[in-house]
Write an enzyme that holds these catalytic residues in place. Structure first.
Site, PDB file in Angstrom:
ATOM      1  N   TYR A  97       0.846  -1.205   0.000  1.00 32.42           N
ATOM      2  CA  TYR A  97       0.000   0.000   0.000  1.00 32.42           C
ATOM      3  C   TYR A  97       0.879   1.252   0.000  1.00 32.42           C
ATOM      4  O   TYR A  97       2.063   1.188   0.344  1.00 32.42           O
ATOM      5  CB  TYR A  97      -0.928  -0.032   1.221  1.00 32.42           C
ATOM      6  N   ASN A 170     -15.514   3.931   2.754  1.00 31.63           N
ATOM      7  CA  ASN A 170     -16.199   3.771   1.466  1.00 31.63           C
ATOM      8  C   ASN A 170     -17.302   4.797   1.208  1.00 31.63           C
ATOM      9  O   ASN A 170     -17.310   5.419   0.137  1.00 31.63           O
ATOM     10  CB  ASN A 170     -16.711   2.334   1.319  1.00 31.63           C
ATOM     11  N   GLY A 289      -9.603   2.746  -7.409  1.00 30.70           N
ATOM     12  CA  GLY A 289      -9.117   1.419  -7.035  1.00 30.70           C
ATOM     13  C   GLY A 289      -8.633   0.678  -8.264  1.00 30.70           C
ATOM     14  O   GLY A 289      -8.942   1.062  -9.407  1.00 30.70           O
ATOM     15  N   MET A 291      -8.654  -3.086  -8.661  1.00 35.76           N
ATOM     16  CA  MET A 291      -8.842  -4.476  -8.233  1.00 35.76           C
ATOM     17  C   MET A 291      -8.310  -5.492  -9.245  1.00 35.76           C
ATOM     18  O   MET A 291      -7.920  -6.592  -8.876  1.00 35.76           O
ATOM     19  CB  MET A 291     -10.325  -4.756  -7.954  1.00 35.76           C
ATOM     20  N   TRP A 314      -8.184   9.713  -3.736  1.00 34.97           N
ATOM     21  CA  TRP A 314      -7.761   8.929  -2.567  1.00 34.97           C
ATOM     22  C   TRP A 314      -8.321   9.619  -1.331  1.00 34.97           C
ATOM     23  O   TRP A 314      -7.961  10.758  -1.033  1.00 34.97           O
ATOM     24  CB  TRP A 314      -6.234   8.872  -2.505  1.00 34.97           C
TER      25      TRP A 314
HETATM   26  N1  LIG Z   1      -9.081   5.677  -3.399  1.00 40.08           N
HETATM   27  C1  LIG Z   1      -9.762   5.629  -2.255  1.00 40.08           C
HETATM   28  O1  LIG Z   1      -9.855   6.598  -1.515  1.00 40.08           O
HETATM   29  C2  LIG Z   1     -10.438   4.360  -1.890  1.00 40.08           C
HETATM   30  C3  LIG Z   1     -11.348   4.318  -0.829  1.00 40.08           C
HETATM   31  C4  LIG Z   1     -12.000   3.112  -0.570  1.00 40.08           C
HETATM   32  C5  LIG Z   1     -11.727   1.993  -1.334  1.00 40.08           C
HETATM   33  N2  LIG Z   1     -10.804   2.085  -2.319  1.00 40.08           N
HETATM   34  C6  LIG Z   1     -10.483   0.947  -3.191  1.00 40.08           C
HETATM   35  O2  LIG Z   1     -11.672   0.616  -3.858  1.00 40.08           O
HETATM   36  C7  LIG Z   1     -11.672  -0.760  -4.178  1.00 40.08           C
HETATM   37  C8  LIG Z   1     -12.932  -1.406  -3.627  1.00 40.08           C
HETATM   38  O3  LIG Z   1     -12.899  -1.311  -2.201  1.00 40.08           O
HETATM   39  P1  LIG Z   1     -14.133  -1.862  -1.354  1.00 40.08           P
HETATM   40  O4  LIG Z   1     -13.821  -1.811   0.082  1.00 40.08           O
HETATM   41  O5  LIG Z   1     -15.338  -1.178  -1.831  1.00 40.08           O
HETATM   42  O6  LIG Z   1     -14.093  -3.373  -1.881  1.00 40.08           O
HETATM   43  P2  LIG Z   1     -14.962  -4.659  -1.516  1.00 40.08           P
HETATM   44  O7  LIG Z   1     -16.241  -4.255  -0.884  1.00 40.08           O
HETATM   45  O8  LIG Z   1     -14.056  -5.586  -0.819  1.00 40.08           O
HETATM   46  O9  LIG Z   1     -15.294  -5.233  -2.972  1.00 40.08           O
HETATM   47  C9  LIG Z   1     -14.285  -5.631  -3.834  1.00 40.08           C
HETATM   48  C10 LIG Z   1     -14.765  -5.379  -5.258  1.00 40.08           C
HETATM   49  O10 LIG Z   1     -13.719  -5.646  -6.178  1.00 40.08           O
HETATM   50  C11 LIG Z   1     -14.184  -6.537  -7.200  1.00 40.08           C
HETATM   51  N3  LIG Z   1     -13.067  -7.339  -7.667  1.00 40.08           N
HETATM   52  C12 LIG Z   1     -12.264  -8.137  -6.947  1.00 40.08           C
HETATM   53  N4  LIG Z   1     -11.298  -8.674  -7.725  1.00 40.08           N
HETATM   54  C13 LIG Z   1     -11.513  -8.192  -8.977  1.00 40.08           C
HETATM   55  C14 LIG Z   1     -10.873  -8.357 -10.216  1.00 40.08           C
HETATM   56  N5  LIG Z   1      -9.796  -9.145 -10.345  1.00 40.08           N
HETATM   57  N6  LIG Z   1     -11.375  -7.730 -11.296  1.00 40.08           N
HETATM   58  C15 LIG Z   1     -12.461  -6.938 -11.188  1.00 40.08           C
HETATM   59  N7  LIG Z   1     -13.104  -6.712 -10.025  1.00 40.08           N
HETATM   60  C16 LIG Z   1     -12.641  -7.346  -8.937  1.00 40.08           C
HETATM   61  C17 LIG Z   1     -15.249  -7.350  -6.515  1.00 40.08           C
HETATM   62  O11 LIG Z   1     -16.107  -7.866  -7.497  1.00 40.08           O
HETATM   63  P3  LIG Z   1     -16.496  -9.433  -7.581  1.00 40.08           P
HETATM   64  O12 LIG Z   1     -17.692  -9.604  -6.694  1.00 40.08           O
HETATM   65  O13 LIG Z   1     -16.770  -9.586  -9.014  1.00 40.08           O
HETATM   66  O14 LIG Z   1     -15.295 -10.220  -7.095  1.00 40.08           O
HETATM   67  C18 LIG Z   1     -15.933  -6.265  -5.670  1.00 40.08           C
HETATM   68  O15 LIG Z   1     -16.797  -5.499  -6.464  1.00 40.08           O
HETATM   69  C19 LIG Z   1     -10.376  -1.320  -3.570  1.00 40.08           C
HETATM   70  O16 LIG Z   1      -9.384  -1.289  -4.553  1.00 40.08           O
HETATM   71  C20 LIG Z   1     -10.077  -0.302  -2.487  1.00 40.08           C
HETATM   72  O17 LIG Z   1      -8.728  -0.280  -2.119  1.00 40.08           O
HETATM   73  C21 LIG Z   1     -10.161   3.228  -2.613  1.00 40.08           C
END
Ligand SMILES: NC(=O)c1ccc[n+]([C@@H]2O[C@H](COP(=O)([O-])OP(=O)(O)OC[C@H]3O[C@@H](n4cnc5c(N)ncnc54)[C@H](OP(=O)(O)O)[C@@H]3O)[C@@H](O)[C@H]2O)c1
Length: 378
Positions: A97, A170, A289, A291, A314
């Site tokens: 990270y 989130n 993100g 993923m 972010w």
């Molecule tokens: N930039 C920021 O400020 C910020 C803030 C919060 C979160 N984030 C990022 O946002 C993303 C989601 O976070 P979250 O907490 O909402 O996640 P989460 O609830 O754990 O959900 C994960 C998501 O990623 C998808 N996914 C997993 N592997 C994948 C792949 N190989 N290809 C495509 N989709 C995939 C899953 O879909 P499936 O059901 O299809 O597996 C699900 O929709 C993460 O990368 C997190 O680090 C960033």
């Protein structure tokens, strides 16, 4: 973010990581994840999920008893009630990270806690209040903690526990992305991938509360219809499979719905490129993100003929940029809590797991296609 450090860090990798970490440790105080608190000098202790090296979370995380520091005049002693496992928590443990604590460290960056005791100079909090961290890095996967008064923000304690535990990252990310990049009016459209993620579910609900339509892209799966219904039940206007984004049916959709002004990308790779294709002229693609761990490719035509804006967001940076005066964060939390109290914003689908079963929770957090966020219940 499921991103290796070098893809999120645009400056020199080591220099970038050091500067983030030193800012991170200085701002947060970061006392509970600091090595000095594993020293055995205090009389009070708690249980915590500790990692001493970076690596596979199910291998490096252990449940340990750790000492709590004394409660200073500007500190609060809290009992942690619930804390989710987010992708960024996993990446922090893996060491990939953008910000990393000194080791040993305690996992977890968000959660809700109840104040048990306040220091003599604490003015804004009292015993019984619910609080959430203001910044990343406090290490929330523990049963009790001593936090600085300024390290936490209070929440009303009449909202559901899971909503409180998952509010600080989130929904705040969704709120900012829907507010800060394009001026969206009722009737406008937003398209997003990973729509079943925690961020995605918050985007759907906050957008619906503002009268904004959402086109929600998810990966195909055997339970697609069930998941699609679930997302529509919380306000999704349309739910589309990744592979349908290139199909002619999308043209039919845009006969009844405007082309999106804003595209929210939590996946990267082809998925992001497909979102770009559907943006309206001058619209914004905001990446938050990665993923898929694939880079974002922007077609030349999207830049030349549609003049799209390609941006990133972010929430940790946003919180730090607004930490000098907590009013913007407070206003956002108040607005989000009001939506929760009105029944317009619910927690993402969650699986509650006892702290002792942390191995199961960590494993679940790393599985694809689960559509459920593990939350540790302390
Ligand atoms: N930039 C920021 O400020 C910020 C803030 C919060 C979160 N984030 C990022 O946002 C993303 C989601 O976070 P979250 O907490 O909402 O996640 P989460 O609830 O754990 O959900 C994960 C998501 O990623 C998808 N996914 C997993 N592997 C994948 C792949 N190989 N290809 C495509 N989709 C995939 C899953 O879909 P499936 O059901 O299809 O597996 C699900 O929709 C993460 O990368 C997190 O680090 C960033």
């Amino acid at each position: 973010m499921w991103l290796p450090l070098h893809t999120v860090c645009l400056r020199g990798q080591t220099a970038c990581r050091r500067s983030f970490v030193s800012v991170f440790l200085k701002r947060s105080g970061h006392r509970d994840a600091n090595v000095s608190h594993f020293s055995g000098r205090s009389s009070k202790s708690c249980q915590a999920l500790v990692y001493r090296t970076h690596g596979d979370p199910s291998r490096v995380i252990q449940l340990e008893n750790i000492d709590l520091p004394p409660v200073g005049a500007k500190d609060v002693l809290v009992k942690v009630l619930a804390a989710p496992i987010n992708p960024s928590d996993i990446n922090m443990i893996q060491g990939t990270y953008a910000i990393l604590p000194d080791l040993p460290a305690i996992g977890g960056n968000e959660g809700v806690a109840q104040v048990i005791e306040v220091g003599s100079l604490v003015e804004s909090l009292k015993a019984g209040d619910w609080v959430i961290p203001r910044d990343a890095g406090l290490g929330t996967w523990k049963t009790e903690a001593v936090f600085g008064e300024d390290d936490v923000s209070s929440l009303p304690n009449n909202i559901p526990l899971l909503s409180a535990a998952t509010l600080g990252v989130n929904p705040c990310t969704a709120f900012r992305m829907l507010s800060d990049f394009e001026e969206l009016k009722p009737g406008d459209t937003v398209i997003q991938n990973a729509a079943n993620s925690g961020v995605g579910q918050a985007v759907i609900q906050i957008a619906a509360a503002r009268g904004i339509k959402t086109i929600n892209v998810i990966r195909d799966r055997p339970q697609f219809a069930e998941l699609s219904e679930r997302l529509k039940a919380i306000g999704a206007s349309y739910v589309v499979k990744e592979e349908d984004l290139r199909r002619p049916e999308m043209k039919e959709l845009f006969k009844v719905c405007q082309k999106p002004k804003l595209a929210l990308n939590g996946v990267g790779g082809k998925s992001a490129t497909e979102l770009l294709r559907h943006l309206q002229f001058g619209g914004s693609l905001v990446t938050y993100g990665g993923m898929s761990k694939q880079p974002v490719t922007v077609p030349v035509s999207a830049l030349i003929f549609k003049d799209v804006k390609v941006r990133g967001f972010w929430v940790t940076r946003w919180k730090r940029d607004h930490s000098h005066d907590g009013s913007a964060f407070r206003a956002m939390l108040d607005e989000l809590c009001a939506l929760i109290q009105q029944g317009k914003l619910t927690a993402p689908a969650c699986t509650e797991v006892e702290l002792q079963d942390y191995h199961k929770a960590l494993d679940a957090a790393m599985q694809p296609f689960t559509s459920s966020k593990p939350v540790l219940i302390m």
